[in-house]
Structures are given as C-alpha cells and as structure tokens.
Design an enzyme around this catalytic site. Structure first.
Site, short mmCIF file in Angstrom:
data_model
loop_
_atom_site.label_atom_id
_atom_site.label_comp_id
_atom_site.label_asym_id
_atom_site.label_seq_id
_atom_site.Cartn_x
_atom_site.Cartn_y
_atom_site.Cartn_z
N LYS A 297 0.84 -1.21 0.00
CA LYS A 297 0.00 0.00 0.00
C LYS A 297 0.87 1.25 0.00
O LYS A 297 0.55 2.24 -0.67
CB LYS A 297 -0.93 0.02 1.21
CG LYS A 297 -1.84 1.25 1.22
CD LYS A 297 -2.78 1.29 2.40
CE LYS A 297 -3.61 2.57 2.37
NZ LYS A 297 -4.54 2.67 3.51
N ASN B 117 0.73 4.27 -2.65
CA ASN B 117 0.60 5.66 -2.26
C ASN B 117 1.76 6.50 -2.77
O ASN B 117 1.57 7.64 -3.23
CB ASN B 117 0.53 5.77 -0.73
CG ASN B 117 -0.84 5.42 -0.18
OD1 ASN B 117 -1.84 5.52 -0.87
ND2 ASN B 117 -0.88 5.00 1.07
#
Length: 260
Positions: A136, A140
């Site tokens: 993740k 991002n």
C-alpha cells in the site's frame, strides 16, 4: 453524516473527544497520518482491547508506542472525498483488510473481520500484513505525489509523462521493504500500483485533494516513511526524495510547515 455516491447512507454518529470511562472491543484510527499522535492521546483516555489503523503511511508503530492495547495493521481501499461538511461522497467501493502487525494469525483480527462482514463491509483477514503495508505504501508513493504535483486524476497520472516517476517511486518503496525484511518484489509493487490506478482512474488521490484545497499533505507519512528507512538501510530512493522535497517546499510556501 450523509454518505452518497457508490454508498448511500445517512447516520448520526455519537461524537466524543474524550474517552474517559469509555471502553470498546475495538478502536479504528482513520485520521490523517499527521494526527496519529493526537488520536493516540485521545484513545489513551479510554480502554480498548484492540486498536486498528486504516491510515496511509506506516503509523502503527506510533500507536504501539503510545497505547497498551493490541495494535493491528489494516488497509482500506474505498475511494471517497468530502463534498462538504457532514457529507461524504464514496467514489468507489473497496475492501478492508486487517491482520497482525507482525504477520501470522491473530484472534483479534478474526473477530474484527467477522464484525465488518456482519456490518456489510467486505473484509479480509490477512496473515501477511507486513507485505501488504509496504505494498500500500508503494501504491501511495506512486500515485499521491505525482498526481498532486501534476493535478491529474489517478488514471491519467499513470498514463502519461508522470508514469515512469510513479513506477520508480513504487520500485524504490519495494527495495526499502526488502531491506526491512519484507518480501515485496519490484514487479509486485508496480503491478499493485497499475491495478489501483486503473481501478480508481477517475478519482483524485487524497494528496491531490489536499493540495487543491491548500491543506497539509501526508508527505511525511508516505515519502518520509520511505526515505527515512532508505537512509537507515543505505538504500537509494532518489525519486521519493525528490517528490518529498517538492511537496515539502510547496507546504512551506503555503505556510503549512516550518523549516523541516
């Protein structure tokens, strides 16, 4: 609180700012990453069996340092934006993933996953949260900075001149993950980035929204997390350092941060 878009609901949450004499099985932390310490101080006034972060960045360690409760890792892939005070527009239904911060099975995570499912929220209980956290973070790093600086939607960011910058940031994050003992291949990080950008092509990233609104960004929690760990492990992360410097320069120019 009115929720519209991909989810339609109206709820009246009981809002509190002090948890004294309050207790619960679970506390979910969903603040901006830079408000984690303040959230931890508020949570410390109550008693919780478990605390789970669904934030951007690697914030769980700060919760561990501040709280006695078991801290779980989590991710949420829903898309949303604040249309106006009291109204949130859901731009895409995703899932919630929860699991042990260190990996492996966890009875708290099983209970939380079952509770989410019972509430109609698609949830996965994962035993590989260390890898998922870094995946993740790679997504991002690949989407947020480039989309915010170029003012592009997620899909357009990965479908033009900024694409290689985005993928380089994801690959650097994967290298940092491996240096940190987490098995995340460059190819897997880039594949996750491309998948999310495609699935959320019409969305504006949270950092893009922050920049347009003139708000502080989560640059420290995303790019700071990468560059600080890169320095610790002596891993090169030039793309993330450049994106971090540009975003911090913008924040400083807008009076949103000090010298750092």
């Amino acid at each position: 609180l009115r929720i519209d878009g991909a989810v339609d609901a109206r709820v009246r949450p009981r809002a509190l700012t002090d948890g004294t004499h309050r207790s619960a099985d679970l506390a979910l932390v969903t603040t901006k990453a830079y408000d984690t310490d303040a959230a931890a101080r508020a949570l410390a006034t109550g008693e919780y069996d478990a605390v789970c972060s669904l934030q951007n960045g690697l914030t769980e360690e700060r919760l561990v340092a501040a709280l006695d409760a078991t801290v779980l890792a989590g991710t949420a892939s829903y898309g949303a934006c604040i249309a106006e005070p009291g109204r949130v527009t859901c731009t895409g239904v995703g899932e919630v993933v929860v699991g042990s911060l260190s990996g492996g099975p966890d009875p708290f995570a099983d209970r939380i996953g079952a509770a989410f499912d019972a509430a109609g929220i698609d949830a996965t209980v994962a035993t590989d949260m260390p890898r998922r956290r870094y995946e993740k973070l790679a997504v991002n790093a690949g989407i947020n900075g480039p989309s915010a600086l170029s003012r592009l939607q997620n899909g357009a960011t990965l479908d033009g001149p900024a694409a290689e910058v985005s993928r380089a940031a994801a690959r650097e994050t994967a290298r940092v993950a491996r240096a940190d003992g987490v098995d995340l291949a460059d190819e897997a990080a880039v594949a996750a980035l491309d998948r999310v950008a495609t699935d959320t092509a019409a969305n504006r990233s949270s950092m893009h929204q922050d920049v347009v609104a003139g708000r502080r960004t989560e640059v420290d929690a995303i790019y700071g997390a990468v560059t600080e760990r890169a320095a610790r492990h002596e891993v090169a992360a030039p793309t993330c350092r450049t994106l971090s410097a540009l975003l911090r320069a913008w924040e400083r120019g807008r009076g949103l941060r000090g010298e750092k």
